[in-house]
Design a protein around this motif. Structure first.
Motif, short mmCIF file in Angstrom:
data_model
loop_
_atom_site.label_atom_id
_atom_site.label_comp_id
_atom_site.label_asym_id
_atom_site.label_seq_id
_atom_site.Cartn_x
_atom_site.Cartn_y
_atom_site.Cartn_z
N PRO A 43 29.94 34.76 -21.62
CA PRO A 43 31.28 35.29 -21.91
C PRO A 43 31.55 35.51 -23.39
O PRO A 43 32.34 36.38 -23.76
CB PRO A 43 32.21 34.22 -21.34
CG PRO A 43 31.38 33.48 -20.32
CD PRO A 43 29.98 33.52 -20.85
N LYS A 86 29.62 35.40 -17.29
CA LYS A 86 30.59 36.47 -17.09
C LYS A 86 29.83 37.61 -16.41
O LYS A 86 28.69 37.91 -16.78
CB LYS A 86 31.15 36.93 -18.44
CG LYS A 86 32.19 38.02 -18.39
CD LYS A 86 32.72 38.29 -19.80
CE LYS A 86 33.80 39.36 -19.82
NZ LYS A 86 34.34 39.56 -21.20
N VAL A 122 34.21 35.29 -13.80
CA VAL A 122 33.76 34.31 -14.79
C VAL A 122 33.51 32.97 -14.11
O VAL A 122 34.36 32.48 -13.35
CB VAL A 122 34.80 34.12 -15.92
CG1 VAL A 122 34.36 33.01 -16.87
CG2 VAL A 122 34.99 35.43 -16.69
#
Length: 586
Positions: A43, A86, A122
């Motif tokens: 992420p 992610k 996520v």
């Protein structure tokens, strides 16, 4: 594209850590989707969130899939370098390409639109304490469920006056007592060991006025008609010497009408110190009109004699946690099965797990749940549940002759895509129990009986047979399924052939690691729609193939590989209701 068929969420059985390194990603799509890619990465690869970053991920194909009735289940395993992920998906049909995000679907034009949000899925962090961890020994265990009063009466000195003579045949009721006891189980440990059993699950053995003991009077006391604490301690010790685990039945959703806290409530009403131990709407109780059905208090299944316990109450939770701690510390039991587990409070189940795992980290906590049990299997409550959906799916295929092998595939895959892979390893697989009609009385022939048992022993999880299954014991719905074990006939050798068949299946399960594996698929090589084919695949070039002919005609099979087990198979012909299990090198 069929957008309604596509589903994913970044938790539960769709996204979860298998262990500290590996993250499992699953997604459902319609059959119109031809391939699925996952675009994934850290992420924070391009900076902190909201900092004007332009995030891009690595594109990976999702190669593995299982067929469901109306959808495809795609699955892959990733190893996020920094324990977080992610991602979004690319979905390709014959003529369309769509991108699937948490907030829905976007086209390629929308994907590249400057300034447009990209609400990715996520998985924020693979916390070690949140990873579902299950007892490894359970997958290697073959269970044998015993209803103590009907198994073996070895100690007549503790028989109550109303015990009836042992019955080798015939229907039984809950009102009848036959004197089966713990000493009887102890004396049959060698029999169970020779059968190949490595785990015993006992229905309740605590003090109770009934033959079934699900109306407990004293949770700390073993019923005197079953034996003493010392007898049970000796039983567990001798079982462990034979590498046999022991699991007790915990009835904590409700108690019996003679349970002292309940008697105190019946007598004193709201003045009782135990008033909040139960779920009461109105007092005094009018038992003549059915107090539970009239909602004066809640009970198990409207049964006045089984008032429901309030497991939201901290004192009730502490009491039953102490009960379980005593069972483990005093008797060294290996597992606890929770009766009517779906009605217990989640708070209680979480506290129970936390405290029991402190005492015995590999204790097996099993819930009796007959439906989708995902809320109890997130790693902080139960290790596994009784796999009744699998039992019903197997049964339906043999009852409904219109079902094809594709239907069988869809049903089995549904049962094994509902939970995490590590949970699948320790599901408690069964075909019958003290609560159901016996398998032999459910099927049309002994061949169908063995086909269903063969299916049980090749599935991921931990198989259990109900006492008497090894002799194809019959029995109707509860309570007739709880018949006496015919030891006299067993010792005469009348059931030697059926016992030997089950020994072979158990031995095969114990000795062939692939049969315990969660890695299986359905080749569908044969055109006959009632021929089941299952391949259990190994990491090297080997596999165990299972072929079951559930049709009305013989089929030809190439004789290759090592034959591990068979029925009605000779010279390349698998007869009606035949079974062939073989090991192939590929």
């Amino acid at each position: 594209m069929d957008f309604n068929a596509v589903y994913h969420r970044a938790n539960d059985n769709f996204c979860y850590p298998l262990d500290k390194e590996r993250l499992i990603i699953n997604i459902k799509t319609g059959y119109d989707v031809k391939y699925v890619n996952i675009v994934q990465g850290d992420p924070f690869k391009e900076g902190i969130l909201g900092g004007g970053e332009t995030w891009t991920g690595e594109i990976l194909n999702i190669p593995f899939k299982k067929r469901l009735k109306n959808q495809i289940w795609w699955t892959t395993t990733l190893e996020p370098q920094f324990k977080r992920l992610k991602y979004y998906f690319e979905l390709q049909t014959e003529d369309e390409l769509w991108y699937y995000f948490e907030d829905g679907f976007v086209s390629q034009r929308q994907l590249n639109m400057e300034g447009r949000s990209r609400q990715c899925f996520v998985f924020p962090w693979m916390n070690p304490s949140d990873i579902p961890v299950v007892p490894q020994w359970v997958n290697d265990t073959v269970w044998y469920q015993i209803f103590p009063d009907r198994f073996y009466n070895a100690d007549a000195s503790i028989n109550p006056s109303y015990v009836l003579p042992w019955r080798n045949k015939g229907k039984v009721s809950n009102e009848e007592f036959y004197g089966g006891d713990l000493q009887g189980i102890k004396e049959k440990l060698n029999y169970l060991q020779e059968l190949g059993i490595s785990g015993i699950y006992l229905t309740p053995i605590n003090e109770s006025p009934s033959s079934h003991k699900y109306d407990t009077t004293d949770y700390f006391k073993i019923d005197s008609h079953f034996g003493s604490e010392e007898t049970f301690q000796s039983l567990v010790q001798e079982a462990h010497q034979r590498n046999i685990k022991v699991m007790l039945d915990g009835v904590f959703n409700h108690c019996g009408s003679k349970f002292e806290p309940w008697l105190d409530v019946v007598e004193k009403g709201p003045d009782s110190e135990y008033w909040e131990w139960f779920l009461i709407e109105e007092w005094p109780f009018d038992f003549s009109k059915g107090a539970a059905r009239n909602k004066q208090y809640y009970s198990f299944a409207f049964c006045d004699q089984m008032p429901k316990l309030n497991t939201n109450n901290p004192k009730v939770r502490d009491y039953f946690i102490q009960v379980c701690e005593t069972w483990i510390k005093k008797y060294d039991v290996d597992g606890i099965r929770l009766d009517v587990a779906n009605e217990l409070s989640h708070t209680f189940c979480k506290e129970l797990r936390k405290e029991l795992k402190k005492i015995k980290p590999d204790v097996y906590i099993l819930g009796e749940i007959w439906h989708d049990a995902m809320p109890w299997l997130r790693g902080d409550e139960f290790d596994g549940v009784m796999n009744y959906p699998l039992a019903e799916s197997i049964k339906d295929f043999w009852i409904d002759k219109s079902l094809s092998k594709e239907d069988f595939e869809f049903m089995i895959n549904r049962c094994y895509t509902g939970y995490m892979q590590q949970t699948n390893d320790v599901l408690f697989n069964l075909l019958d129990s003290h609560d159901t009609k016996r398998l032999r009385s459910e099927v049309h022939s002994i061949d169908e009986f063995y086909q269903q048992l063969a299916t049980l022993f090749i599935m991921p999880g931990s198989p259990c047979i109900f006492y008497g299954t090894e002799i194809a014991m019959e029995g109707g719905h509860d309570p007739d399924c709880r018949r006496c074990m015919p030891w006299e006939e067993i010792e005469q050798g009348i059931y030697d052939e059926s016992i030997e068949i089950l020994k072979q299946l158990i031995c095969l399960r114990q000795q062939e690691p692939l049969l315990k594996s969660r890695n299986f698929h359905f080749p569908n090589f044969y055109e006959n729609p009632r021929v089941i084919e299952i391949s259990k695949l190994g990491w090297i070039d080997n596999a165990v193939d299972i072929i079951m002919n559930c049709s009305e005609e013989e089929i030809s099979i190439e004789e290759e590989g090592e034959i591990l087990f068979h029925r009605h198979f000779s010279e390349g012909i698998l007869g009606k209701n035949g079974i062939l299990i073989r090991k192939d090198i590929r």
